[in-house]
Design an enzyme around this catalytic site. Structure first.
Site, PDB file in Angstrom:
ATOM      1  N   ASN A  10      76.768 -15.382  60.482  1.00 54.68           N
ATOM      2  CA  ASN A  10      76.427 -16.489  59.585  1.00 54.68           C
ATOM      3  C   ASN A  10      75.461 -15.932  58.544  1.00 54.68           C
ATOM      4  OD1 ASN A  10      75.673 -18.836  58.338  1.00 54.68           O
ATOM      5  ND2 ASN A  10      74.476 -19.639  60.054  1.00 54.68           N
ATOM      6  N   TRP A  11      75.995 -15.683  57.361  1.00 54.94           N
ATOM      7  CA  TRP A  11      75.162 -15.066  56.310  1.00 54.94           C
ATOM      8  C   TRP A  11      74.189 -16.066  55.698  1.00 54.94           C
ATOM      9  CZ3 TRP A  11      79.028 -11.715  52.898  1.00 54.94           C
ATOM     10  CH2 TRP A  11      79.632 -10.750  53.708  1.00 54.94           C
ATOM     11  N   LYS A  12      74.400 -17.338  55.954  1.00 55.97           N
ATOM     12  CA  LYS A  12      73.583 -18.400  55.338  1.00 55.97           C
ATOM     13  C   LYS A  12      73.572 -18.218  53.816  1.00 55.97           C
ATOM     14  CE  LYS A  12      70.923 -18.461  59.548  1.00 55.97           C
ATOM     15  NZ  LYS A  12      69.782 -18.950  60.262  1.00 55.97           N
ATOM     16  N   GLU A  98      70.459 -26.050  60.796  1.00 52.54           N
ATOM     17  CA  GLU A  98      69.877 -26.162  59.445  1.00 52.54           C
ATOM     18  C   GLU A  98      70.564 -27.274  58.655  1.00 52.54           C
ATOM     19  OE1 GLU A  98      70.386 -22.021  58.453  1.00 52.54           O
ATOM     20  OE2 GLU A  98      68.937 -21.516  60.004  1.00 52.54           O
ATOM     21  N   GLY A 235      72.920 -14.688  62.957  1.00 48.41           N
ATOM     22  CA  GLY A 235      72.390 -14.855  61.605  1.00 48.41           C
ATOM     23  C   GLY A 235      71.881 -13.536  61.048  1.00 48.41           C
ATOM     24  N   GLY A 236      70.577 -13.308  61.192  1.00 50.13           N
ATOM     25  CA  GLY A 236      69.910 -12.152  60.581  1.00 50.13           C
ATOM     26  C   GLY A 236      70.617 -10.829  60.810  1.00 50.13           C
TER      27      GLY A 236
HETATM   28  C1  PEP Z   1      72.160 -18.683  63.098  1.00 54.60           C
HETATM   29  O1  PEP Z   1      71.880 -18.808  61.928  1.00 54.60           O
HETATM   30  O2  PEP Z   1      73.107 -19.315  63.546  1.00 54.60           O
HETATM   31  C2  PEP Z   1      71.377 -17.771  63.927  1.00 54.60           C
HETATM   32  C3  PEP Z   1      71.608 -17.750  65.205  1.00 54.60           C
HETATM   33  O3  PEP Z   1      70.426 -17.010  63.282  1.00 54.60           O
HETATM   34  P1  PEP Z   1      69.624 -15.747  63.916  1.00 54.60           P
HETATM   35  O4  PEP Z   1      70.644 -14.866  64.572  1.00 54.60           O
HETATM   36  O5  PEP Z   1      68.971 -15.083  62.752  1.00 54.60           O
HETATM   37  O6  PEP Z   1      68.652 -16.301  64.906  1.00 54.60           O
END
Ligand code: PEP
Length: 251
Positions: A10-12, A98, A235-236
């Protein structure tokens, strides 16, 4: 039946167009013959280009990060499922915490989005998960149960079977704090048993349930090794090709 295992990124709202193409290309080039499915959840502006890149690679797909529940119409700034489909994406992430928190997406709206995605024959990656206070009050299973009941469990069996679930405890998203493998396993098992109660053991056994929340190369193997954890929503760590490729290889 063996459940589909998935590493989804998930690049957001990260990476401009060129950076996004470069990242997708690096992941596509590094995928080799991986048998596990990887999905890139990219910004809407990147969907077409990244779909073109992943098309050449088996087991690599693209997801949108959101969609509107209506098929089309006067909804300035929104993106329809038909638009997403028309550029080659097959998945849509829905109900990310989010979106729930910053854009007030509630159960009913998410149920409508799930319906629209399925009607267009795309696959929803439906996110659920509790905030820290709920975890501390030990009511996290009831919290997630309500999210599933109100946005997914209205589906007929044939539609529910297409859905991918991502359990993402909010206290672990972007915080560096990961749920322990045991915490993840407990919740995934609880979700599977809720599905068995609503549908059947067979449906529960075939539902892919991803874990999300600070998944990184260092912890992916142990998390994905839990019996009810079928991969991750990342995510990250999905923003660096080398890290995401390592996560894809962690099954
Ligand atoms: C996400 O955005 O779904 C997520 C799990 O982020 P991260 O891996 O950065 O915690």
């Amino acid at each position: 039946m063996k459940r589909q295992q998935i590493a989804a990124g998930n690049w957001k709202m990260n990476k401009d167009y060129k950076e996004g193409r470069d990242l997708a290309k690096a992941i596509a080039d590094g995928m080799g013959n991986s048998e596990n499915l990887a999905i890139l959840g990219v910004p809407a502006t990147h969907l077409k280009a990244v779909s073109g890149i992943v098309k050449k690679v088996a087991n690599l797909e693209v997801a949108a990060q959101n969609c509107h529940q209506a098929e089309s119409g006067a909804y300035t700034g929104e993106i329809s499922v038909g638009m997403i489909k028309s550029v080659g994406a097959k998945y849509v992430i829905l109900g990310h915490s989010e979106r729930r928190e910053y854009f007030n997406e509630g159960h009913e709206l998410l149920a409508a989005k799930v319906n629209t995605v399925l009607e267009k024959r795309l696959i929803p990656i439906f996110c659920c998960g509790e905030p820290l206070a709920i975890r501390e009050a030990d009511t996290h299973v009831a919290h997630v149960k309500q999210q599933l009941e109100e946005s997914l469990f209205h589906l007929k069996t044939k539609d529910f079977r297409k859905v991918v679930i991502a359990y993402e405890p909010i206290w672990a998203i972007g915080t560096g704090v990961t749920a322990s493998p045991a915490q993840a396993q407990d919740m995934h098992k609880a979700i599977r048993s809720l599905i068995a109660d609503r549908y059947s053991v067979a449906v529960a056994d075939e539902t892919t349930i991803l874990y999300g929340g600070s998944v990184k190369p260092a912890n992916a193997k142990e998390l994905f090794g839990q019996p009810d954890v079928d991969g991750g929503l990342v995510g990250g760590a999905s923003l660096k090709a080398a890290d995401f490729l390592q996560i894809i290889d962690s099954f």
